[in-house]
Scaffold this motif. Structure first.
Motif, PDB file in Angstrom:
ATOM      1  N   PHE A 146       6.928   3.303   7.099  1.00  0.00           N
ATOM      2  CA  PHE A 146       7.295   4.229   7.470  1.00  0.00           C
ATOM      3  C   PHE A 146       5.955   5.751   7.563  1.00  0.00           C
ATOM      4  CE2 PHE A 146       8.237   8.578   9.735  1.00  0.00           C
ATOM      5  CZ  PHE A 146       8.184   8.602  11.412  1.00  0.00           C
ATOM      6  N   MET A 147       5.894   6.138   6.955  1.00  0.00           N
ATOM      7  CA  MET A 147       4.897   6.832   6.378  1.00  0.00           C
ATOM      8  C   MET A 147       3.637   6.078   7.122  1.00  0.00           C
ATOM      9  SD  MET A 147       6.567   9.398   3.315  1.00  0.00           S
ATOM     10  CE  MET A 147       8.066   9.619   3.148  1.00  0.00           C
ATOM     11  N   ALA A 148       3.384   5.272   6.713  1.00  0.00           N
ATOM     12  CA  ALA A 148       2.213   4.157   6.779  1.00  0.00           C
ATOM     13  C   ALA A 148       2.097   3.916   7.741  1.00  0.00           C
ATOM     14  CB  ALA A 148       2.344   2.704   5.500  1.00  0.00           C
ATOM     15  N   LEU A 149       3.190   3.668   8.867  1.00  0.00           N
ATOM     16  CA  LEU A 149       2.234   3.661  10.394  1.00  0.00           C
ATOM     17  C   LEU A 149       1.959   4.696  10.760  1.00  0.00           C
ATOM     18  CD1 LEU A 149       5.584   0.651  10.421  1.00  0.00           C
ATOM     19  CD2 LEU A 149       3.209   0.696  10.928  1.00  0.00           C
ATOM     20  N   LEU A 150       2.684   5.880  10.721  1.00  0.00           N
ATOM     21  CA  LEU A 150       2.603   6.800  10.965  1.00  0.00           C
ATOM     22  C   LEU A 150       1.705   7.424  11.035  1.00  0.00           C
ATOM     23  CD1 LEU A 150       3.746   9.441  12.816  1.00  0.00           C
ATOM     24  CD2 LEU A 150       4.429  10.021  10.769  1.00  0.00           C
ATOM     25  N   THR A 151       0.386   7.292   9.806  1.00  0.00           N
ATOM     26  CA  THR A 151      -0.750   7.407   9.408  1.00  0.00           C
ATOM     27  C   THR A 151      -1.410   6.823  10.515  1.00  0.00           C
ATOM     28  OG1 THR A 151      -0.405   8.010   6.751  1.00  0.00           O
ATOM     29  CG2 THR A 151      -2.677   7.526   7.503  1.00  0.00           C
ATOM     30  N   ALA A 152      -1.362   5.605  10.206  1.00  0.00           N
ATOM     31  CA  ALA A 152      -1.992   4.744  11.569  1.00  0.00           C
ATOM     32  C   ALA A 152      -1.948   4.813  12.746  1.00  0.00           C
ATOM     33  CB  ALA A 152      -1.805   3.649  10.933  1.00  0.00           C
ATOM     34  N   PHE A 172       0.632  -1.742   0.277  1.00  0.00           N
ATOM     35  CA  PHE A 172       0.110  -0.090   0.077  1.00  0.00           C
ATOM     36  C   PHE A 172       1.053   1.528  -0.051  1.00  0.00           C
ATOM     37  CE2 PHE A 172      -2.008   2.836   2.394  1.00  0.00           C
ATOM     38  CZ  PHE A 172      -3.568   3.664   1.512  1.00  0.00           C
ATOM     39  N   ALA A 173       2.219   1.578   0.846  1.00  0.00           N
ATOM     40  CA  ALA A 173       2.621   2.121   0.948  1.00  0.00           C
ATOM     41  C   ALA A 173       3.248   3.021  -0.760  1.00  0.00           C
ATOM     42  CB  ALA A 173       3.743   2.196   2.070  1.00  0.00           C
ATOM     43  N   ARG A 174       3.719   1.723  -1.796  1.00  0.00           N
ATOM     44  CA  ARG A 174       4.839   1.408  -2.809  1.00  0.00           C
ATOM     45  C   ARG A 174       3.505   2.888  -3.848  1.00  0.00           C
ATOM     46  NH1 ARG A 174       6.609  -3.079  -1.238  1.00  0.00           N
ATOM     47  NH2 ARG A 174       5.454  -4.987  -1.841  1.00  0.00           N
ATOM     48  N   ALA A 175       2.897   2.014  -3.349  1.00  0.00           N
ATOM     49  CA  ALA A 175       1.634   2.502  -4.416  1.00  0.00           C
ATOM     50  C   ALA A 175       1.364   3.150  -4.255  1.00  0.00           C
ATOM     51  CB  ALA A 175       0.120   1.376  -4.396  1.00  0.00           C
ATOM     52  N   HIS A 176       1.259   4.471  -3.419  1.00  0.00           N
ATOM     53  CA  HIS A 176       0.953   5.214  -2.622  1.00  0.00           C
ATOM     54  C   HIS A 176       2.382   6.317  -2.862  1.00  0.00           C
ATOM     55  CE1 HIS A 176      -2.565   4.133  -1.930  1.00  0.00           C
ATOM     56  NE2 HIS A 176      -2.726   4.839  -2.460  1.00  0.00           N
ATOM     57  N   ARG A 177       3.563   6.038  -3.234  1.00  0.00           N
ATOM     58  CA  ARG A 177       5.031   6.712  -3.650  1.00  0.00           C
ATOM     59  C   ARG A 177       5.796   7.288  -2.466  1.00  0.00           C
ATOM     60  NH1 ARG A 177       5.127  11.043  -6.400  1.00  0.00           N
ATOM     61  NH2 ARG A 177       6.606  10.727  -6.490  1.00  0.00           N
ATOM     62  N   THR A 178       5.551   6.452  -0.712  1.00  0.00           N
ATOM     63  CA  THR A 178       5.561   6.772   0.205  1.00  0.00           C
ATOM     64  C   THR A 178       6.637   5.565   1.096  1.00  0.00           C
ATOM     65  OG1 THR A 178       3.485   5.236   1.737  1.00  0.00           O
ATOM     66  CG2 THR A 178       3.695   7.776   0.367  1.00  0.00           C
ATOM     67  N   LEU A 217      -2.114   9.813   4.538  1.00  0.00           N
ATOM     68  CA  LEU A 217      -1.137   8.978   4.045  1.00  0.00           C
ATOM     69  C   LEU A 217       0.027  10.620   2.848  1.00  0.00           C
ATOM     70  CD1 LEU A 217       1.108   7.523   3.673  1.00  0.00           C
ATOM     71  CD2 LEU A 217       0.135   6.137   1.931  1.00  0.00           C
ATOM     72  N   ALA A 218      -0.886  11.069   1.937  1.00  0.00           N
ATOM     73  CA  ALA A 218      -0.356  12.031   1.473  1.00  0.00           C
ATOM     74  C   ALA A 218      -0.286  13.288   2.400  1.00  0.00           C
ATOM     75  CB  ALA A 218      -1.161  12.335  -0.083  1.00  0.00           C
ATOM     76  N   ARG A 219      -0.789  13.696   2.910  1.00  0.00           N
ATOM     77  CA  ARG A 219      -0.467  14.533   4.300  1.00  0.00           C
ATOM     78  C   ARG A 219       1.070  14.798   4.387  1.00  0.00           C
ATOM     79  NH1 ARG A 219      -6.440  16.563   6.214  1.00  0.00           N
ATOM     80  NH2 ARG A 219      -7.333  16.812   4.210  1.00  0.00           N
ATOM     81  N   VAL A 220       0.867  12.895   5.061  1.00  0.00           N
ATOM     82  CA  VAL A 220       1.822  12.821   5.946  1.00  0.00           C
ATOM     83  C   VAL A 220       3.166  12.591   5.667  1.00  0.00           C
ATOM     84  CG1 VAL A 220       3.242  10.984   7.127  1.00  0.00           C
ATOM     85  CG2 VAL A 220       0.927  11.221   7.265  1.00  0.00           C
ATOM     86  N   ARG A 221       3.257  11.768   3.707  1.00  0.00           N
ATOM     87  CA  ARG A 221       4.327  12.052   3.526  1.00  0.00           C
ATOM     88  C   ARG A 221       4.975  13.233   3.399  1.00  0.00           C
ATOM     89  NH1 ARG A 221       5.748  13.191  -2.398  1.00  0.00           N
ATOM     90  NH2 ARG A 221       7.424  11.224  -2.899  1.00  0.00           N
ATOM     91  N   ALA A 222       4.176  14.817   2.730  1.00  0.00           N
ATOM     92  CA  ALA A 222       4.665  15.773   3.201  1.00  0.00           C
ATOM     93  C   ALA A 222       5.122  16.348   3.812  1.00  0.00           C
ATOM     94  CB  ALA A 222       3.481  16.512   2.073  1.00  0.00           C
ATOM     95  N   GLU A 223       4.871  15.654   5.152  1.00  0.00           N
ATOM     96  CA  GLU A 223       5.386  16.142   6.181  1.00  0.00           C
ATOM     97  C   GLU A 223       6.268  16.114   6.225  1.00  0.00           C
ATOM     98  OE1 GLU A 223       5.315  18.601  10.075  1.00  0.00           O
ATOM     99  OE2 GLU A 223       4.307  18.578   8.079  1.00  0.00           O
ATOM    100  N   VAL A 224       6.768  14.001   6.411  1.00  0.00           N
ATOM    101  CA  VAL A 224       7.920  13.542   6.886  1.00  0.00           C
ATOM    102  C   VAL A 224       9.385  14.276   5.407  1.00  0.00           C
ATOM    103  CG1 VAL A 224       8.607  11.466   6.490  1.00  0.00           C
ATOM    104  CG2 VAL A 224       6.949  12.209   8.107  1.00  0.00           C
TER     105      VAL A 224
END
Length: 445
Positions: free
Chosen positions: A259-265, A250-256, A320-327
């Motif tokens: 870590f970002m996916a777990l942080l999102t959860a 799921f993370a790879r499919a969204h270019r993340t 997840l997109a918001r978290v990606r930008a923040e990280v």
């Protein structure tokens, strides 16, 4: 030359040639850690612990000589602190080895339990920052070819990456494998960091980005005391490999990243429990941005504050997109010491909480344990003391995703902590198939 502005002075009345004590300022990272260690009283010190079980014939004199050489190689292992009118400073002793304590539990009814108790005692010590011993080495004999070596170092002197360096170097020294020239000493790094300036545009970005962030106000089981304590316990949970693999995909499919996916959860769980849509979570970064520091021992790890934006009703992909930008934005500015960030933001004084964030999240990618040339394995020990309300650690392995939640027992019960980490695990399992659904609609259980 990177470290041209080194401020290391010989203690008065003794020449450099006599191998006297050296004095150096605290690094900016150490200043922040010093604040945390002294502002929030506890029953133990934050300690970096190496505990490995050695299951091979061990030449004990050669091993203790290797520990001596390890301390001579890394000045952090020979450092204490002195406090004068200007505050604390580092005091670095000349090379002279490191005493290794010995304990023989081979005749005990349960040698392994006895060894674990000794390691736990070492890991849970309250160390004296004002000139006291901040590094201890202990070798425990469980049997003829069965030992546990434990090295406990105050967090002011070492970080997680330092533990990996120390294990590699000790194995090489014990086996007689040549090592390169010693890396830059931590005192030199501290002096250079202090002379580096005020953080410039990156610090200004942090100050503006974090201005006005509210503290995370999670419902607690017990009243929050006026002064934060450090009492803690932990709960553990494993997410199976299939669910962990699905989250990775799921993370790879969204270019993340995972870590970002777990942080999102985690952010979604904290938002649901608190009712807040704006707060920060902290995460450590290695801080070893320069080649000269890669094999050094010291407190290089920094913290960055990641600000959550859960406004509206985001689905997993949107959040997840918001978290990606923040990280990405935070990592681009990770060189600014967190203490400078706190000073620039200047949050209201509140000794009942840590500043800017009250929860920490880490995804560990290093493999713990041994090093080439020495047959050893991690000897598990729990040292759950924390300075924050919650600390969530994650380890990704072939068996799945292991989650450990350390929690302040002055705020939460074991049942609440188990529920929180269970909700994170539920979202980890649910996120890959929850496209288009609110992150707040996936309920625990």
């Amino acid at each position: 030359m990177l470290y041209a502005h080194v401020w290391i002075v010989v203690e008065s009345g003794v020449s450099m040639e006599s191998q006297a004590l050296l004095s150096a300022p605290l690094s900016l990272l150490q200043r922040r850690m010093w604040h945390l260690c002294t502002a929030y009283p506890g029953t133990a010190s934050p300690i970096v612990v190496i505990a490995n079980r050695i299951t091979e014939p061990l030449d004990v004199p050669a091993f203790t000589a290797a520990v001596d050489a390890l301390a001579d190689r890394h000045d952090a292992l020979r450092t204490t602190f002195a406090i004068d009118a200007d505050g604390p400073r580092q005091v670095i002793a000349p090379p002279g080895g490191l005493d290794t304590e010995h304990a023989d539990v081979s005749a005990h009814a349960d040698p392994e339990a006895s060894a674990r108790a000794l390691v736990a005692e070492l890991a849970g010590a309250l160390l004296d920052l004002d000139g006291g011993t901040l590094v201890r080495s202990l070798l425990i004999r469980l049997g003829p070819d069965d030992h546990v070596w434990c090295l406990a170092v105050h967090h002011l002197l070492a970080d997680g990456e330092s533990a990996m360096v120390l294990q590699r170097d000790l194995a090489a020294l014990y086996r007689g494998t040549p090592l390169p020239e010693p890396p830059i000493g931590y005192a030199a790094f501290a002096a250079e960091q202090c002379a580096a300036g005020d953080g410039g545009a990156d610090l200004r970005w942090w100050a503006e980005h974090l201005r006005g962030v509210p503290p995370l106000d999670l419902p607690t089981d017990l009243p929050r005391p006026p002064v934060k304590t450090t009492r803690a316990e932990q709960v553990d949970l494993r997410v199976d490999a299939a669910a962990a693999d699905a989250l990775d995909a799921f993370a790879r499919a969204h270019r993340t990243t995972p870590f970002m996916a777990l942080l999102t959860a985690l952010l979604a769980v904290l938002a649901r429990r608190s009712g807040q849509r704006d707060f920060c979570v902290g995460t450590p970064v290695s801080g070893r941005l320069l080649e000269e520091t890669e094999e050094a021992v010291g407190l290089f790890s920094n913290m960055i504050a990641l600000r959550a934006d859960l406004s509206g009703d985001p689905d997993p992909a949107e959040l997840l997109a918001r978290v990606r930008a923040e990280v990405i934005a935070g990592l681009a500015r990770q060189a600014v010491p967190f203490g400078q960030v706190v000073a620039a933001v200047a949050p209201p004084e509140d000794r009942s909480r840590t500043q800017l964030f009250q929860v920490i999240f880490s995804l560990h990618t290093q493999t713990a344990g041994g090093a080439p040339g020495l047959r050893w394995a991690p000897f598990g020990q729990a040292a759950p003391q924390i300075l924050h309300d919650l600390v969530l650690d994650a380890w990704r392995g072939p068996q799945g995703l292991d989650l450990t939640l350390r929690y302040d027992t002055g705020l939460f019960t074991a049942g609440t902590a188990a529920a929180i980490v269970g909700e994170v695990a539920d979202l980890v399992r649910a996120m890959p198939g929850a496209a288009g659904r609110s992150m707040f609609g996936v309920r625990h259980g």
